[in-house]
Design a protein around this motif. Sequence first.
Motif, PDB file in Angstrom:
ATOM      1  N   LEU A  24      15.854 116.549 131.179  1.00  0.00           N
ATOM      2  CA  LEU A  24      17.261 116.177 131.173  1.00  0.00           C
ATOM      3  C   LEU A  24      18.020 116.902 130.066  1.00  0.00           C
ATOM      4  N   ALA A  25      17.272 117.365 129.062  1.00  0.00           N
ATOM      5  CA  ALA A  25      17.940 118.086 127.972  1.00  0.00           C
ATOM      6  C   ALA A  25      18.560 119.393 128.455  1.00  0.00           C
ATOM      7  N   ASP A  26      18.139 119.880 129.633  1.00  0.00           N
ATOM      8  CA  ASP A  26      18.748 121.096 130.187  1.00  0.00           C
ATOM      9  C   ASP A  26      20.228 120.893 130.479  1.00  0.00           C
ATOM     10  N   LEU A  27      20.654 119.633 130.637  1.00  0.00           N
ATOM     11  CA  LEU A  27      22.047 119.347 130.964  1.00  0.00           C
ATOM     12  C   LEU A  27      22.927 119.267 129.730  1.00  0.00           C
ATOM     13  N   GLY A  28      22.329 119.320 128.561  1.00  0.00           N
ATOM     14  CA  GLY A  28      23.089 119.133 127.329  1.00  0.00           C
ATOM     15  C   GLY A  28      23.460 120.433 126.663  1.00  0.00           C
ATOM     16  N   ASP A  29      24.333 120.317 125.663  1.00  0.00           N
ATOM     17  CA  ASP A  29      24.738 121.477 124.863  1.00  0.00           C
ATOM     18  C   ASP A  29      23.902 121.625 123.596  1.00  0.00           C
ATOM     19  N   LEU A  30      23.229 120.545 123.214  1.00  0.00           N
ATOM     20  CA  LEU A  30      22.446 120.550 121.983  1.00  0.00           C
ATOM     21  C   LEU A  30      21.301 119.553 122.136  1.00  0.00           C
ATOM     22  N   VAL A  31      20.150 119.891 121.621  1.00  0.00           N
ATOM     23  CA  VAL A  31      18.978 119.017 121.664  1.00  0.00           C
ATOM     24  C   VAL A  31      18.676 118.540 120.248  1.00  0.00           C
ATOM     25  N   LEU A  32      18.535 117.226 120.089  1.00  0.00           N
ATOM     26  CA  LEU A  32      18.055 116.666 118.831  1.00  0.00           C
ATOM     27  C   LEU A  32      16.567 116.378 119.001  1.00  0.00           C
ATOM     28  N   ALA A  33      15.748 117.117 118.311  1.00  0.00           N
ATOM     29  CA  ALA A  33      14.295 116.917 118.381  1.00  0.00           C
ATOM     30  C   ALA A  33      13.897 116.023 117.208  1.00  0.00           C
ATOM     31  N   VAL A  34      13.752 114.721 117.483  1.00  0.00           N
ATOM     32  CA  VAL A  34      13.491 113.742 116.419  1.00  0.00           C
ATOM     33  C   VAL A  34      11.993 113.544 116.278  1.00  0.00           C
ATOM     34  N   THR A  35      11.511 113.616 115.049  1.00  0.00           N
ATOM     35  CA  THR A  35      10.086 113.429 114.780  1.00  0.00           C
ATOM     36  C   THR A  35       9.931 112.770 113.417  1.00  0.00           C
ATOM     37  N   PRO A  36       8.908 111.936 113.230  1.00  0.00           N
ATOM     38  CA  PRO A  36       8.688 111.339 111.901  1.00  0.00           C
ATOM     39  C   PRO A  36       8.357 112.410 110.876  1.00  0.00           C
ATOM     40  N   ASP A  37       8.725 112.170 109.643  1.00  0.00           N
ATOM     41  CA  ASP A  37       8.391 113.172 108.624  1.00  0.00           C
ATOM     42  C   ASP A  37       6.929 113.039 108.204  1.00  0.00           C
ATOM     43  N   ARG A  38       6.247 112.012 108.721  1.00  0.00           N
ATOM     44  CA  ARG A  38       4.809 111.860 108.464  1.00  0.00           C
ATOM     45  C   ARG A  38       4.105 111.696 109.797  1.00  0.00           C
ATOM     46  N   ASP A  39       3.148 112.562 110.080  1.00  0.00           N
ATOM     47  CA  ASP A  39       2.379 112.495 111.321  1.00  0.00           C
ATOM     48  C   ASP A  39       1.049 111.824 111.027  1.00  0.00           C
ATOM     49  N   HIS A  40       0.701 110.769 111.809  1.00  0.00           N
ATOM     50  CA  HIS A  40      -0.525 110.023 111.520  1.00  0.00           C
ATOM     51  C   HIS A  40      -1.775 110.863 111.723  1.00  0.00           C
ATOM     52  N   ARG A  41      -1.659 111.983 112.451  1.00  0.00           N
ATOM     53  CA  ARG A  41      -2.832 112.828 112.680  1.00  0.00           C
ATOM     54  C   ARG A  41      -2.984 113.893 111.597  1.00  0.00           C
ATOM     55  N   SER A  42      -1.866 114.457 111.170  1.00  0.00           N
ATOM     56  CA  SER A  42      -1.945 115.566 110.210  1.00  0.00           C
ATOM     57  C   SER A  42      -1.620 115.151 108.785  1.00  0.00           C
ATOM     58  N   GLY A  43      -1.155 113.908 108.578  1.00  0.00           N
ATOM     59  CA  GLY A  43      -0.904 113.436 107.237  1.00  0.00           C
ATOM     60  C   GLY A  43       0.478 113.831 106.738  1.00  0.00           C
ATOM     61  N   PRO A  44       0.707 113.764 105.422  1.00  0.00           N
ATOM     62  CA  PRO A  44       2.024 114.058 104.860  1.00  0.00           C
ATOM     63  C   PRO A  44       2.491 115.462 105.217  1.00  0.00           C
ATOM     64  N   LEU A  45       3.795 115.588 105.415  1.00  0.00           N
ATOM     65  CA  LEU A  45       4.365 116.875 105.786  1.00  0.00           C
ATOM     66  C   LEU A  45       4.718 117.719 104.563  1.00  0.00           C
ATOM     67  N   TRP A  46       5.208 117.065 103.531  1.00  0.00           N
ATOM     68  CA  TRP A  46       5.765 117.800 102.390  1.00  0.00           C
ATOM     69  C   TRP A  46       4.741 118.102 101.307  1.00  0.00           C
ATOM     70  N   THR A  47       3.639 117.393 101.314  1.00  0.00           N
ATOM     71  CA  THR A  47       2.631 117.598 100.275  1.00  0.00           C
ATOM     72  C   THR A  47       1.256 117.778 100.895  1.00  0.00           C
ATOM     73  N   GLU A  48       0.352 118.306 100.113  1.00  0.00           N
ATOM     74  CA  GLU A  48      -1.045 118.395 100.506  1.00  0.00           C
ATOM     75  C   GLU A  48      -1.901 118.014  99.311  1.00  0.00           C
ATOM     76  N   MET A  49      -3.071 117.492  99.607  1.00  0.00           N
ATOM     77  CA  MET A  49      -3.948 117.017  98.546  1.00  0.00           C
ATOM     78  C   MET A  49      -5.020 118.051  98.246  1.00  0.00           C
ATOM     79  N   GLU A  50      -5.119 118.411  97.006  1.00  0.00           N
ATOM     80  CA  GLU A  50      -6.189 119.303  96.543  1.00  0.00           C
ATOM     81  C   GLU A  50      -7.289 118.450  95.918  1.00  0.00           C
ATOM     82  N   ILE A  51      -8.495 118.603  96.397  1.00  0.00           N
ATOM     83  CA  ILE A  51      -9.627 117.841  95.875  1.00  0.00           C
ATOM     84  C   ILE A  51     -10.334 118.666  94.810  1.00  0.00           C
ATOM     85  N   ILE A  52     -10.442 118.090  93.644  1.00  0.00           N
ATOM     86  CA  ILE A  52     -11.151 118.741  92.541  1.00  0.00           C
ATOM     87  C   ILE A  52     -12.483 118.020  92.369  1.00  0.00           C
TER      88      ILE A  52
END
Length: 383
Positions: A24-52
């Motif tokens: 249905l987005a083909d009928l629009g002029d603009l698509v808003l692709a909404v997604t959480p900033d945290r994905d439960h599968r890949s973890g945090p989006l903005w940071t990553e954890m380094e293990i020492i």
Amino acid sequence: MLSRAREWDYDVVILDPGFQRRTLADLGDLVLAVTPDRDHRSGPLWTEMEIIDRRPAHVRMWEWLQEELSLWAPPALDPAQSLMVLLDLMFAVYTVARAEDGDARVYDPSDAQKVEEWWEGVARVAFGFDEGDDYDDEGIEEWDGEEDDESGEEGGGGSRNLLASATPGDAELAAWRADFIRCLHDEGQRRHPEQWREAAASWPDRHRQRQAAGLGPGQRSAEEWRPVLNAFFDEIENDAVAAWGPELWEQYRSRWATCVMRNEDLLAPFSDLVETKELRRQGSDIAQDLAARMRRLPPRPVLGVLARARHDVDAHQFNDTAEAVLEHGLSGLALLPDLAEWTDLWGDLSSLVTPSPRAATTSLTLAQAVTALLPRSADGEGA
């Protein structure tokens, strides 16, 4: 709805078709692709954890062995051994049920469905016994899996606590074992004609010895562990030597095997030597992840909307990401903070009429991002 909206001459119409109706987005002029900033599968989006990890190499090898053992499929039990494991687990369920209602019967032999639920239900657990399994089963209502402890011992050490809290003294327990075997005899003989007679005769004494040793159903004794670990070592040796070297392998594998047989934790004393450090991710890496989430969208301007951000995002990091998403076909990026749920606002009706400053700012930010990307109207003014 879209046709009526055009007829009524609205300036902006927002339609939420969901991902399943994304055409249905083909009928629009603009698509808003909404997604959480945290994905439960890949973890945090903005940071990553380094293990020492400052643990000695042999300790890291022990952890590697633990992980490999958890993924390894041990040799299958022979039919006689499988039947003994099945009886151990059945009796644990039986003792819980009998302690609750006092009924010495396992099931009503005339109820074919109950008989099948008992034998097949417990068998699915017993023959698939592994670390972390719950003992709750669709056909075994008497056993509540929440009683399981977290001993980490392969074979489910949690049953020991459940059994200890439900069983009577040794003399009465011996009578329970006899009642248990007697109740199961006809069906056991039918299902396991080659193993049942010997199993029924030897199981009560075997169970008594295992309980005295503190072993739960399915839990291996040291004698039972040895051939299993030998088979595991034979299969894993080449990979272990390649990863850790022959000297480390020869010197420390026996210590690890001994602790497995005794259910001792080798790694806990070294846990303080493992640290984690949070690092900011590069904007280009974040943009690549976002593009993967927003795949298969129509050839329209796409505004990526990161919803429910749980912390303040660094402005430079966000700007780098917003610039990088352009290289992946997105037209822009907007960030929405983690605001209160609408369902939580009904207790204070004034908040529905007068939004908080943060909510108002968020709405304005999104509106500005949307209108900046919408096409200009025919008279040259903004949409």
